[in-house]
Design a protein around this motif. Structure first.
Motif, PDB file in Angstrom:
ATOM      1  N   ASP A  65       5.213  11.220 -10.075  1.00 53.90           N
ATOM      2  CA  ASP A  65       5.029   9.394  -9.220  1.00 53.90           C
ATOM      3  C   ASP A  65       3.879   9.410  -9.238  1.00 53.90           C
ATOM      4  N   ASP A  66       3.597   8.036  -8.608  1.00 55.84           N
ATOM      5  CA  ASP A  66       2.330   7.997  -8.201  1.00 55.84           C
ATOM      6  C   ASP A  66       2.518   8.150  -6.382  1.00 55.84           C
ATOM      7  N   VAL A  67       2.255   8.060  -6.046  1.00 58.63           N
ATOM      8  CA  VAL A  67       2.025   8.650  -4.410  1.00 58.63           C
ATOM      9  C   VAL A  67       2.284   6.914  -3.426  1.00 58.63           C
ATOM     10  N   LYS A  68       1.387   5.898  -4.454  1.00 53.83           N
ATOM     11  CA  LYS A  68       1.478   4.579  -4.414  1.00 53.83           C
ATOM     12  C   LYS A  68       2.947   3.993  -4.427  1.00 53.83           C
ATOM     13  N   ASN A  69       3.560   4.392  -5.409  1.00 54.88           N
ATOM     14  CA  ASN A  69       4.962   4.048  -5.464  1.00 54.88           C
ATOM     15  C   ASN A  69       6.292   4.164  -4.588  1.00 54.88           C
ATOM     16  N   ILE A  70       5.986   5.322  -3.256  1.00 59.77           N
ATOM     17  CA  ILE A  70       6.456   6.079  -2.192  1.00 59.77           C
ATOM     18  C   ILE A  70       6.548   4.935  -1.431  1.00 59.77           C
ATOM     19  N   ALA A  71       8.084   4.562  -0.897  1.00 60.99           N
ATOM     20  CA  ALA A  71       8.461   3.908  -0.115  1.00 60.99           C
ATOM     21  C   ALA A  71       9.869   4.978   1.581  1.00 60.99           C
ATOM     22  N   VAL A  72       8.469   4.932   2.347  1.00 62.41           N
ATOM     23  CA  VAL A  72       8.408   6.376   3.163  1.00 62.41           C
ATOM     24  C   VAL A  72      10.110   5.899   3.803  1.00 62.41           C
ATOM     25  N   PRO A  73      10.385   6.966   3.236  1.00 62.85           N
ATOM     26  CA  PRO A  73      12.459   6.260   3.417  1.00 62.85           C
ATOM     27  C   PRO A  73      13.339   6.673   5.117  1.00 62.85           C
ATOM     28  N   GLN A  89      -9.115   7.414  -2.928  1.00 68.24           N
ATOM     29  CA  GLN A  89      -7.900   7.479  -2.742  1.00 68.24           C
ATOM     30  C   GLN A  89      -6.595   7.748  -1.705  1.00 68.24           C
ATOM     31  N   THR A  90      -7.269   8.680  -0.588  1.00 67.33           N
ATOM     32  CA  THR A  90      -6.902   9.130   0.302  1.00 67.33           C
ATOM     33  C   THR A  90      -6.342   8.168   1.239  1.00 67.33           C
ATOM     34  N   ILE A  91      -7.507   7.362   1.274  1.00 69.57           N
ATOM     35  CA  ILE A  91      -7.404   6.476   2.008  1.00 69.57           C
ATOM     36  C   ILE A  91      -6.401   4.686   1.148  1.00 69.57           C
ATOM     37  N   GLU A  92      -6.552   4.826   0.420  1.00 71.44           N
ATOM     38  CA  GLU A  92      -5.245   3.889  -0.215  1.00 71.44           C
ATOM     39  C   GLU A  92      -3.828   4.523  -0.159  1.00 71.44           C
ATOM     40  N   PHE A  93      -3.748   5.763  -0.513  1.00 69.58           N
ATOM     41  CA  PHE A  93      -2.671   6.647  -0.326  1.00 69.58           C
ATOM     42  C   PHE A  93      -2.084   6.296   1.162  1.00 69.58           C
ATOM     43  N   ILE A  94      -2.770   6.421   2.239  1.00 67.12           N
ATOM     44  CA  ILE A  94      -2.593   6.063   4.129  1.00 67.12           C
ATOM     45  C   ILE A  94      -1.946   4.558   3.939  1.00 67.12           C
ATOM     46  N   ASP A  95      -2.513   3.771   3.555  1.00 70.88           N
ATOM     47  CA  ASP A  95      -2.482   2.255   3.282  1.00 70.88           C
ATOM     48  C   ASP A  95      -1.188   1.806   3.054  1.00 70.88           C
ATOM     49  N   SER A  96      -1.015   2.342   1.727  1.00 71.30           N
ATOM     50  CA  SER A  96       0.455   1.719   0.944  1.00 71.30           C
ATOM     51  C   SER A  96       1.343   2.919   1.440  1.00 71.30           C
ATOM     52  N   LEU A  97       1.751   3.897   2.154  1.00 69.96           N
ATOM     53  CA  LEU A  97       2.450   4.758   3.070  1.00 69.96           C
ATOM     54  C   LEU A  97       3.247   3.804   4.121  1.00 69.96           C
ATOM     55  N   CYS A  98       1.984   3.475   4.788  1.00 65.09           N
ATOM     56  CA  CYS A  98       2.207   2.520   6.246  1.00 65.09           C
ATOM     57  C   CYS A  98       2.779   0.882   6.406  1.00 65.09           C
TER      58      CYS A  98
END
Ligand code: SAM
Length: 210
Positions: A65-73, A89-98
């Motif tokens: 999956d794309d990391v951007k699709n992860i919803a932190v459980p 990409q790193t910043i996109e992933f940090i912001d999307s997880l948060c």
């Protein structure tokens, strides 16, 4: 660097999964979740894990999956590792997880390829503080390993702080390369990049005298 144990460690952008496998082996987490977009790679990783880390002895999942699709459980203690991708990409992933779970605390261990100043800015904007940080030199390339948590008590600094040891010539080399990089960028965009150059110069003065 990891201050184990975590209930879940996410090896994001895991590629061959070597990092997550070493964490499984060292029992750094109850469970390791491997995430990458590469279908074939994830299929062979699942085969290898099934062989070398049988599920009756270890707990792991493979998610293509794309990391951007992860919803932190919702889980007790979680660490997301994002290593080996560029700063954008790193910043996109940090912001999307948060954004996926604004009130759910989780730690991050980041090792971006270049662009650590902007990655650190993004972490600071999300309210992260420093647990640990290291300068890593591997095959003449430099990386910063940045380990953060919202509940840590040291401030996170854009240039890095406790990781610097000016007595170490490798760190001096890294400082020169980093400043040279931002000086080059400041030629085209002085408004954005000259202040960054100045921050590194102030940092040098403080670590030289420490
Ligand atoms: C250079 S490898 C990094 C491997 C490992 N994390 C390391 O540090 O050695 C980068 C990996 O990021 C994966 N990747 C890139 N974009 C991604 C995304 N949006 N979601 C998940 N994985 C991604 C690629 O498929 C590739 O396997």
């Amino acid at each position: 660097m990891i201050q184990a144990p975590y209930s879940t460690v996410w090896d994001c952008c895991c590629d061959h999964g070597l990092l997550g496998m070493s964490l499984l082996k060292d029992r750094c987490a109850d469970q390791v979740i491997f995430v990458d977009v590469l279908e074939n790679m994830m299929a062979s990783l699942a085969d290898r894990l099934a062989r070398d880390f049988p599920l009756d002895q270890y707990s792991w999942q493979v998610r293509c999956d794309d990391v951007k699709n992860i919803a932190v459980p919702d889980a007790d203690s979680q660490l997301f590792i994002i290593a080996g991708v560029g700063p954008h990409q790193t910043i996109e992933f940090i912001d999307s997880l948060c954004a996926s779970a604004p009130d759910r605390p989780f730690d991050l261990l980041i090792c971006s390829v270049h662009g650590n100043y902007s990655v650190r800015e993004a972490l600071i904007n999300q309210g992260y503080k420093l647990k640990d940080e290291r300068i890593i030199c591997d095959k003449n390339r430099f990386y910063e390993a940045i380990y953060v948590s919202k509940s840590a008590d040291q401030p996170l600094i854009e240039t890095g702080s406790p990781m610097w040891n000016w007595a170490d010539p490798v760190h001096q080399d890294y400082w020169h390369r980093t400043v040279g990089h931002y000086q080059q960028k400041a030629k085209n965009d002085p408004v954005q990049f000259q202040p960054i150059v100045e921050r590194y110069k102030v940092l040098r003065a403080s670590i030289e005298s420490a």
